[in-house]
Design a protein around this motif. Structure first.
Motif, short mmCIF file in Angstrom:
data_model
loop_
_atom_site.label_atom_id
_atom_site.label_comp_id
_atom_site.label_asym_id
_atom_site.label_seq_id
_atom_site.Cartn_x
_atom_site.Cartn_y
_atom_site.Cartn_z
N SER A 6 0.84 -1.19 0.00
CA SER A 6 0.00 0.00 0.00
C SER A 6 0.87 1.24 0.00
N ILE A 7 0.42 2.25 -0.73
CA ILE A 7 1.05 3.56 -0.70
C ILE A 7 0.39 4.34 0.42
N LEU A 8 1.14 4.60 1.48
CA LEU A 8 0.59 5.27 2.67
C LEU A 8 0.72 6.78 2.59
N GLY A 9 1.54 7.25 1.68
CA GLY A 9 1.71 8.69 1.50
C GLY A 9 2.82 8.95 0.50
N PHE A 10 2.78 10.10 -0.14
CA PHE A 10 3.84 10.45 -1.08
C PHE A 10 3.94 11.96 -1.20
N SER A 52 10.15 4.64 13.24
CA SER A 52 11.01 3.46 13.18
C SER A 52 11.05 2.83 11.79
N ALA A 53 10.62 3.56 10.78
CA ALA A 53 10.57 3.02 9.42
C ALA A 53 11.97 2.91 8.82
N ALA A 54 12.18 1.86 8.06
CA ALA A 54 13.41 1.73 7.28
C ALA A 54 13.39 2.81 6.20
N THR A 55 14.56 3.26 5.79
CA THR A 55 14.68 4.32 4.80
C THR A 55 15.57 3.86 3.66
N VAL A 56 15.13 4.13 2.44
CA VAL A 56 15.94 3.85 1.24
C VAL A 56 16.04 5.15 0.46
N ARG A 129 8.31 -3.20 6.64
CA ARG A 129 7.23 -2.23 6.49
C ARG A 129 6.94 -1.56 7.83
N PRO A 130 6.58 -0.29 7.86
CA PRO A 130 6.57 0.60 6.71
C PRO A 130 7.99 0.99 6.32
N ALA A 131 8.14 1.45 5.09
CA ALA A 131 9.44 1.88 4.59
C ALA A 131 9.29 3.20 3.84
N GLU A 151 2.24 -2.49 4.39
CA GLU A 151 1.52 -3.72 4.06
C GLU A 151 0.17 -3.34 3.47
N PRO A 152 -0.38 -4.18 2.58
CA PRO A 152 -1.70 -3.86 2.02
C PRO A 152 -2.71 -3.61 3.13
#
Length: 195
Positions: A6-10, A52-56, A129-131, A151-152
């Protein structure tokens, strides 16, 4: 490869848009941020993400102007500023972001030439997730996008992932932005396909 998220925000920053706003960063830190790091911070701050989200982070050209300045300084007098050098490495932006947000989750930086956006997104798909995924470039007027993947979940836009087509071109930034905004229903690149 297949799956869903799922796209939680952009957030999107296009070349020519108002400069990346980083007024939320304390002045002592803000002074030291490079133009690319300001784009990263502005985009990452614009999306809501768990602390606590992973970052790329992905960038084709990285700290282009700063690296050119380091090379020029070295050619002029043989010196290299340790502060400039530490700011010029690819993982500087997500590293500084993790310090700023006190996030102890893993972060990754990728640079894959023309495939940088797509490979960074692919790396994010394999993160916990979330990332948070941030793609940014200081060249070409400064532009980028940030997206939080989860996650969806009901109420969020769910995206299907499949393998890309090696005969296709890499995903272009404007196509990625149009996909995030819902202006195009699918995105197919060399490594991944999203719908």
């Amino acid at each position: 490869m297949s799956g869903a998220f799922s796209i939680l925000g952009f957030a999107i920053l296009r070349a020519g848009d108002a400069s990346a706003g980083v007024d939320f960063v304390p002045p002592i830190m803000r002074r030291r941020l490079s133009p690319l790091q300001k784009i990263f911070f502005s985009l990452a701050h614009a999306v809501e993400v768990a602390p606590s989200a992973a970052t790329v982070f992905a960038s084709r050209d990285g700290e282009d102007a700063l690296t050119r300045r380091i090379v020029a300084d070295f050619n002029d007098d043989g010196s290299v500023s340790p502060q400039r050098f530490s700011a010029s490495v690819y993982n500087a932006a997500p590293g500084l972001w993790s310090v700023f947000t006190k996030n102890r989750a893993p972060y990754t930086a990728t640079a894959s030439g023309a495939d940088s956006l797509e490979c960074g997104l692919l790396e994010t798909l394999f993160a916990a997730r979330p990332a948070l995924f941030v793609y940014a470039e200081e060249t070409g007027g400064g532009y980028g996008a940030a997206v939080v993947l989860g996650e969806p979940s009901e109420g969020a836009r769910t995206v299907r992932v499949a393998s890309g087509n090696p005969s296709r071109q890499s995903v272009a930034f404007e196509d990625f932005a149009a996909f995030l905004e819902g202006r195009i229903p699918a995105l197919e690149g060399r490594w991944i396909a999203l719908s």
